[in-house]
Design a protein around this motif. Structure first.
Motif, mmCIF file in Angstrom:
data_model
loop_
_atom_site.group_PDB
_atom_site.id
_atom_site.type_symbol
_atom_site.label_atom_id
_atom_site.label_comp_id
_atom_site.label_asym_id
_atom_site.label_seq_id
_atom_site.Cartn_x
_atom_site.Cartn_y
_atom_site.Cartn_z
ATOM 1 N N VAL A 1 -37.882 9.711 42.300
ATOM 2 C CA VAL A 1 -37.095 9.821 43.631
ATOM 3 C C VAL A 1 -36.043 11.297 43.438
ATOM 4 N N PHE A 2 -35.830 11.066 42.343
ATOM 5 C CA PHE A 2 -34.597 13.056 41.319
ATOM 6 C C PHE A 2 -36.128 14.030 41.636
ATOM 7 N N MET A 3 -37.136 13.333 41.105
ATOM 8 C CA MET A 3 -38.250 14.230 40.932
ATOM 9 C C MET A 3 -39.067 15.104 42.498
ATOM 10 N N SER A 4 -38.383 14.309 42.927
ATOM 11 C CA SER A 4 -39.372 14.342 44.217
ATOM 12 C C SER A 4 -38.602 15.634 45.252
ATOM 13 N N LEU A 5 -37.128 15.043 44.374
ATOM 14 C CA LEU A 5 -36.052 15.951 45.181
ATOM 15 C C LEU A 5 -35.072 17.352 44.827
ATOM 16 N N CYS A 6 -35.935 17.326 44.135
ATOM 17 C CA CYS A 6 -35.280 18.441 42.476
ATOM 18 C C CYS A 6 -36.305 19.439 42.922
ATOM 19 N N PHE A 7 -37.716 19.702 43.530
ATOM 20 C CA PHE A 7 -38.207 20.987 44.341
ATOM 21 C C PHE A 7 -37.276 21.631 46.029
ATOM 22 N N PRO A 8 -37.086 20.576 46.763
ATOM 23 C CA PRO A 8 -36.455 21.005 48.012
ATOM 24 C C PRO A 8 -34.890 21.838 47.837
ATOM 25 N N THR A 9 -34.352 20.607 46.834
ATOM 26 C CA THR A 9 -33.550 21.481 46.682
ATOM 27 C C THR A 9 -32.787 22.525 45.529
ATOM 28 N N LEU A 10 -34.161 22.888 45.123
ATOM 29 C CA LEU A 10 -33.458 24.110 43.820
ATOM 30 C C LEU A 10 -34.709 25.668 44.320
ATOM 31 N N SER A 11 -35.352 25.410 44.797
ATOM 32 C CA SER A 11 -35.921 26.178 45.975
ATOM 33 C C SER A 11 -35.349 27.004 45.916
ATOM 34 N N PRO A 12 -34.579 26.731 47.663
ATOM 35 C CA PRO A 12 -33.827 28.188 48.419
ATOM 36 C C PRO A 12 -33.585 28.894 47.627
ATOM 37 N N PHE A 13 -32.387 28.293 46.558
ATOM 38 C CA PHE A 13 -31.505 28.858 45.715
ATOM 39 C C PHE A 13 -31.950 30.440 45.595
ATOM 40 N N VAL A 14 -33.572 29.992 44.601
ATOM 41 C CA VAL A 14 -34.261 31.242 43.885
ATOM 42 C C VAL A 14 -34.794 32.111 44.729
ATOM 43 N N LEU A 15 -35.047 31.271 46.419
ATOM 44 C CA LEU A 15 -35.267 32.793 47.193
ATOM 45 C C LEU A 15 -34.147 33.766 47.544
ATOM 46 N N LEU A 16 -32.752 32.936 47.563
ATOM 47 C CA LEU A 16 -31.699 33.390 48.272
ATOM 48 C C LEU A 16 -31.364 34.881 47.443
ATOM 49 N N SER A 17 -30.981 33.842 45.898
ATOM 50 C CA SER A 17 -30.688 35.268 44.664
ATOM 51 C C SER A 17 -32.113 35.912 44.657
ATOM 52 N N SER A 18 -33.364 35.885 45.129
ATOM 53 C CA SER A 18 -34.128 37.326 45.156
ATOM 54 C C SER A 18 -34.366 38.071 46.034
ATOM 55 N N ASP A 19 -33.829 37.537 47.659
ATOM 56 C CA ASP A 19 -33.881 38.417 48.467
ATOM 57 C C ASP A 19 -32.892 39.407 49.478
ATOM 58 N N ILE A 20 -32.925 40.274 48.739
ATOM 59 C CA ILE A 20 -32.379 42.032 48.919
ATOM 60 C C ILE A 20 -31.768 41.634 50.412
ATOM 61 N N ARG A 21 -32.495 41.409 51.451
ATOM 62 C CA ARG A 21 -31.658 41.442 53.105
ATOM 63 C C ARG A 21 -30.146 40.805 52.482
ATOM 64 N N ILE A 22 -30.276 38.484 52.101
ATOM 65 C CA ILE A 22 -29.925 38.703 51.885
ATOM 66 C C ILE A 22 -28.330 39.016 50.873
ATOM 67 N N SER A 23 -28.753 39.592 50.607
ATOM 68 C CA SER A 23 -27.643 40.292 49.219
ATOM 69 C C SER A 23 -26.736 41.639 50.129
ATOM 70 N N LYS A 24 -27.154 41.894 50.445
ATOM 71 C CA LYS A 24 -27.433 42.913 51.376
ATOM 72 C C LYS A 24 -26.815 42.474 52.958
ATOM 73 N N LEU A 25 -26.702 41.531 53.418
ATOM 74 C CA LEU A 25 -25.349 41.167 53.904
ATOM 75 C C LEU A 25 -24.249 40.023 53.076
ATOM 76 N N TRP A 26 -24.385 39.455 52.034
ATOM 77 C CA TRP A 26 -23.847 38.994 51.259
ATOM 78 C C TRP A 26 -22.264 40.207 51.542
ATOM 79 N N LEU A 27 -22.916 41.345 50.232
ATOM 80 C CA LEU A 27 -21.869 42.003 50.309
ATOM 81 C C LEU A 27 -21.182 42.434 51.766
ATOM 82 N N ALA A 28 -22.383 42.996 52.815
ATOM 83 C CA ALA A 28 -21.172 42.735 54.001
ATOM 84 C C ALA A 28 -19.951 42.580 54.415
ATOM 85 N N TRP A 29 -20.447 41.305 54.433
ATOM 86 C CA TRP A 29 -19.657 40.471 54.632
ATOM 87 C C TRP A 29 -18.199 40.255 54.392
#
Length: 325
Positions: A272-300
């Motif tokens: 169960v733990f391994m089946s939950l690792c990808f849906p838990t960690l994958s959004p943070f990979v996308l959050l850290s690599s998307d420049i648009r989100i970084s710009k929104l974060w800096l603007a905020w």
């Protein structure tokens, strides 16, 4: 086979809460981008579907597991049990097919021979909508047998959530039919995993060749398009590698449990733990690599800094006025 150990409780609780927070944040961002059309990329529709499937996986698998760990009483009837497991299997299949689609999308995009074809077909909104809808339809049809074979626990008995949750997996079909259906599902899953590995190999080969070309250029300036493609390729490559790794470990543990008459608790918890690792960690990979989100974060952050500066200025002026009085 539900763990009652405190470390597993804390681990599941942490994974579920962090995963839901990251996926819900990305889901809001991608949904707003798709509706508004601001800085919209063709891959955003695929990523939006991926985070939506991740949310369903965490809700259908993580929440019942967490409730079972804390010994809550059983409340699902036979229909609720069927819907819960059907939603989990369908969301898991959508996550698998969408990750495969994401890797294939980037691999064909980088292929020089398929670049023109990609511009005309795969990158068009209608083609992406069709492929995303196809993932849901195939997942819906492929897991219909889950709603047939799964049965709920007897609610008339004084059953805890953990025991009832485990009994939801009791098959109601024959062993031959169950083995045949399971073989079909595993065959399709591993075909998709094979396509992921092929896409990953293609992207690694592209990055290696691109690095060799860059080494021959004396100037350190690289075209923005290549820089953006490299960044997107690294992100998708990380996502595909994560999925293949966690899915493979979870499948091996599940197969080992099926071969044992009395599997240990830690095997079920590990699966169960391994089946939950990808849906838990994958959004943070996308959050850290998307420049648009970084710009929104800096603007905020800039707005917060300006607001705090304004509040401090008002407090300072008020203190000076009181002092003069």
């Amino acid at each position: 086979m539900i763990s009652t150990d405190l470390p597993w409780r804390v681990a599941f609780l942490t994974l579920i809460k962090i995963g839901l927070l990251g996926n819900s944040s990305l889901l809001c961002f991608y949904t707003f981008t798709l509706i508004s059309g601001l800085n919209l990329r063709p891959v955003d529709k695929i990523l939006n579907q991926l985070v939506l499937a991740n949310c369903f996986v965490l809700l259908s698998k993580g929440i019942p597991q967490e409730m079972a760990d804390w010994g809550l009483r059983y409340f699902l009837d036979d229909v609720g049990c069927k819907l819960l497991f059907y939603l989990h299997r369908m969301a898991r299949e959508v996550s698998l097919s969408t990750t495969c689609l994401l890797g294939g999308f980037q691999a064909f995009k980088l292929c020089p021979l398929a670049s023109k074809w990609m511009e005309l077909t795969v990158r068009s909104p209608k083609s992406i909508n069709f492929l995303c809808a196809l993932c849901w339809v195939l997942s819906f049809l492929l897991n219909v047998h889950v709603a047939v074979k799964v049965k709920g626990a007897d609610r008339s008995q004084n059953t805890s959530m953990g025991k009832a949750f485990a009994s939801c997996m009791a098959p109601s079909t024959s062993i031959v039919t169950y083995s045949l259906l399971s073989s079909i599902v595993f065959f399709i899953d591993y075909v998709l995993l094979g396509l992921m590995i092929w896409a990953s190999g293609s992207m690694v080969l592209f990055l290696h060749r691109h690095k060799q070309r860059v080494q021959h250029i004396h100037s350190h300036k690289v075209s923005p398009r290549l820089s953006h493609e490299d960044r997107a390729t690294h992100t998708i490559l990380i996502l595909v590698t994560m999925f293949v790794l966690f899915y493979s470990i979870s499948s091996i543990v599940t197969l080992h449990m099926a071969l044992l008459l009395t599997p240990a608790k830690w095997l079920a918890d590990t699966s169960v733990f391994m089946s939950l690792c990808f849906p838990t960690l994958s959004p943070f990979v996308l959050l850290s690599s998307d420049i648009r989100i970084s710009k929104l974060w800096l603007a905020w952050l800039e707005k917060c800094r300006s607001f705090l500066f304004y509040v401090g200025l008002c407090i300072t002026q008020g203190s000076l006025e009181d002092y003069h009085k």
